[in-house]
Design a protein around this motif. Structure first.
Motif, short mmCIF file in Angstrom:
data_model
loop_
_atom_site.label_atom_id
_atom_site.label_comp_id
_atom_site.label_asym_id
_atom_site.label_seq_id
_atom_site.Cartn_x
_atom_site.Cartn_y
_atom_site.Cartn_z
N ARG A 186 0.29 -9.51 -0.61
CA ARG A 186 -0.14 -8.89 0.64
C ARG A 186 0.53 -9.55 1.84
O ARG A 186 1.01 -8.87 2.75
CB ARG A 186 -1.66 -8.97 0.77
N HIS A 187 0.59 -10.87 1.85
CA HIS A 187 1.21 -11.57 2.98
C HIS A 187 2.70 -11.26 3.06
O HIS A 187 3.25 -11.06 4.15
CB HIS A 187 0.99 -13.07 2.84
N ALA A 188 3.37 -11.21 1.91
CA ALA A 188 4.80 -10.93 1.89
C ALA A 188 5.08 -9.50 2.37
O ALA A 188 6.00 -9.26 3.17
CB ALA A 188 5.36 -11.13 0.49
N VAL A 189 4.28 -8.55 1.90
CA VAL A 189 4.47 -7.15 2.29
C VAL A 189 4.16 -6.97 3.78
O VAL A 189 4.85 -6.23 4.48
CB VAL A 189 3.58 -6.22 1.42
N HIS A 190 3.12 -7.64 4.26
CA HIS A 190 2.78 -7.56 5.68
C HIS A 190 3.94 -8.06 6.54
O HIS A 190 4.29 -7.45 7.56
CB HIS A 190 1.52 -8.37 5.96
N ALA A 191 4.53 -9.19 6.15
CA ALA A 191 5.64 -9.75 6.92
C ALA A 191 6.85 -8.81 6.91
O ALA A 191 7.52 -8.64 7.93
CB ALA A 191 6.03 -11.11 6.36
N TYR A 192 7.09 -8.17 5.75
CA TYR A 192 8.26 -7.28 5.63
C TYR A 192 8.03 -5.93 6.30
O TYR A 192 8.78 -5.53 7.19
CB TYR A 192 8.61 -7.09 4.16
N ASP A 222 -2.31 -0.52 6.27
CA ASP A 222 -3.16 -1.70 6.36
C ASP A 222 -4.62 -1.33 6.62
O ASP A 222 -5.54 -2.03 6.17
CB ASP A 222 -2.64 -2.61 7.47
N ARG A 223 -4.84 -0.22 7.32
CA ARG A 223 -6.21 0.16 7.70
C ARG A 223 -6.74 1.34 6.88
O ARG A 223 -7.83 1.86 7.16
CB ARG A 223 -6.27 0.52 9.19
N CYS A 224 -6.00 1.77 5.89
CA CYS A 224 -6.42 2.92 5.09
C CYS A 224 -7.69 2.60 4.31
O CYS A 224 -7.93 1.45 3.92
CB CYS A 224 -5.30 3.32 4.12
N VAL A 225 -8.48 3.63 4.08
CA VAL A 225 -9.70 3.44 3.29
C VAL A 225 -9.36 2.97 1.89
O VAL A 225 -8.24 3.22 1.40
CB VAL A 225 -10.52 4.75 3.22
N PRO A 226 -10.26 2.30 1.20
CA PRO A 226 -9.98 1.81 -0.16
C PRO A 226 -9.71 2.96 -1.13
O PRO A 226 -10.15 4.10 -0.92
CB PRO A 226 -11.27 1.07 -0.54
N PRO A 227 -8.99 2.68 -2.22
CA PRO A 227 -8.68 3.72 -3.21
C PRO A 227 -9.90 4.45 -3.73
O PRO A 227 -9.85 5.65 -4.00
CB PRO A 227 -7.98 2.94 -4.31
N GLU A 228 -11.03 3.74 -3.89
CA GLU A 228 -12.21 4.41 -4.44
C GLU A 228 -12.74 5.50 -3.50
O GLU A 228 -13.33 6.48 -3.96
CB GLU A 228 -13.31 3.40 -4.75
N ILE A 229 -12.52 5.36 -2.20
CA ILE A 229 -12.92 6.41 -1.25
C ILE A 229 -12.06 7.65 -1.45
O ILE A 229 -12.54 8.79 -1.43
CB ILE A 229 -12.80 5.91 0.20
N ILE A 230 -10.76 7.44 -1.66
CA ILE A 230 -9.85 8.55 -1.89
C ILE A 230 -10.21 9.26 -3.20
O ILE A 230 -10.27 10.50 -3.26
CB ILE A 230 -8.39 8.04 -1.93
N GLU A 231 -10.46 8.50 -4.25
CA GLU A 231 -10.82 9.09 -5.53
C GLU A 231 -12.14 9.85 -5.44
O GLU A 231 -12.29 10.94 -6.01
CB GLU A 231 -10.90 8.00 -6.59
#
Length: 259
Positions: A186-192, A222-231
């Motif tokens: 998560r930290h690496a993806v956030h930085a990139y 980063d602010r999207c609802v969790p996967p379980e909400i989408i499902e």
């Protein structure tokens, strides 16, 4: 008893939309301004979107799109609706799989994106929104959406529309990028994606528009609802066999069928 049934129906009709993320006041002032902002954002960046997207997708190129479509069950002869077609990255792979006996239709909110798609795609392309599809009931075998679910106004309402246009037994496939679950990743993806990619997008020709696009992309992830909400929204819309396949801790393929 009748009044209880009516009360339940009224509550269903008044159910609040399931939004993919909160209002982002740093980009648009209020909820009702989201669609206009998104349309303008993609119109302004359509001509260099593919180059910017190449930086953002970090390897999720044509091979990954094709793999995801085949894994979800797309075969020659299918009729496909690609929602938020953009410049045609997913639609192009779908057309290659479905072949001459199939049909791929592209839909997008942005006329700029549709203009770019027409340069390289010989398929029907229409302007419209995911929440109100301009297609007949039970008219396609497959509905796809590539990395755009975060831009709709209501998840459940969108999925109801997907179900409506699907033939019985048809499939929905959503390609998405989600915030990684492992802290180091998560930290690496956030930085990139949150820092380096917007900067590169600006200095490599995208200018301030390209930088804003990539900043908005990352913030919606980063602010999207969790996967379980989408499902859950997919199931609430009447779709069945809902599942989520995860690749590399950040690429998520949501799939479901119409019964």
């Amino acid at each position: 008893m009748e009044s209880l049934v009516l009360d339940a129906e009224e509550k269903t009709l008044k159910r609040a939309p399931v939004e993919p993320h909160p209002v982002m006041t740093e980009f648009y002032g209020e909820k009702d301004a989201r669609a206009g902002f998104v349309r303008s954002l993609f119109n302004d960046t359509a001509h260099h979107y593919d180059r910017i997207n190449g930086l953002f997708s970090i390897g999720s190129g044509n091979w990954y799109r094709k793999h995801s479509l085949v894994r979800a069950g797309l075969v020659p002869g299918h009729r496909v609706l690609d929602v938020a077609v953009g410049t045609g990255l997913v639609a192009r792979q779908a057309a290659a799989i479905t072949g001459p006996q199939g049909l791929v239709i592209g839909l997008d909110l942005s006329e700029g994106m549709l203009r770019e798609a027409r340069r390289t795609l010989d398929i029907p392309l229409v302007q419209g929104t995911a929440e109100s599809l301009p297609l007949a009931d039970a008219s396609v075998d497959f509905v796809t959406m590539g990395y755009a679910l975060r831009h709709v106004s209501d998840l459940t309402g969108t999925f109801r529309e997907f179900r409506r246009v699907l033939r019985p037994g048809g499939t929905v496939l959503l390609l998405e990028i989600a915030r990684p679950t492992r802290p180091m990743v998560r930290h690496a993806v956030h930085a990139y994606l949150g820092g380096l990619v917007p900067l590169i997008s600006r200095v490599s020709g995208g200018g301030s528009d390209g930088m804003r696009l990539m900043r908005y992309y990352w913030e919606t992830i980063d602010r999207c609802v969790p996967p379980e909400i989408i499902e859950r929204a997919m199931a609430d819309a009447g779709l069945i066999s809902v599942r989520c396949d995860v690749d590399f801790d950040m690429f998520r393929n949501y799939s479901a069928r119409r019964d």
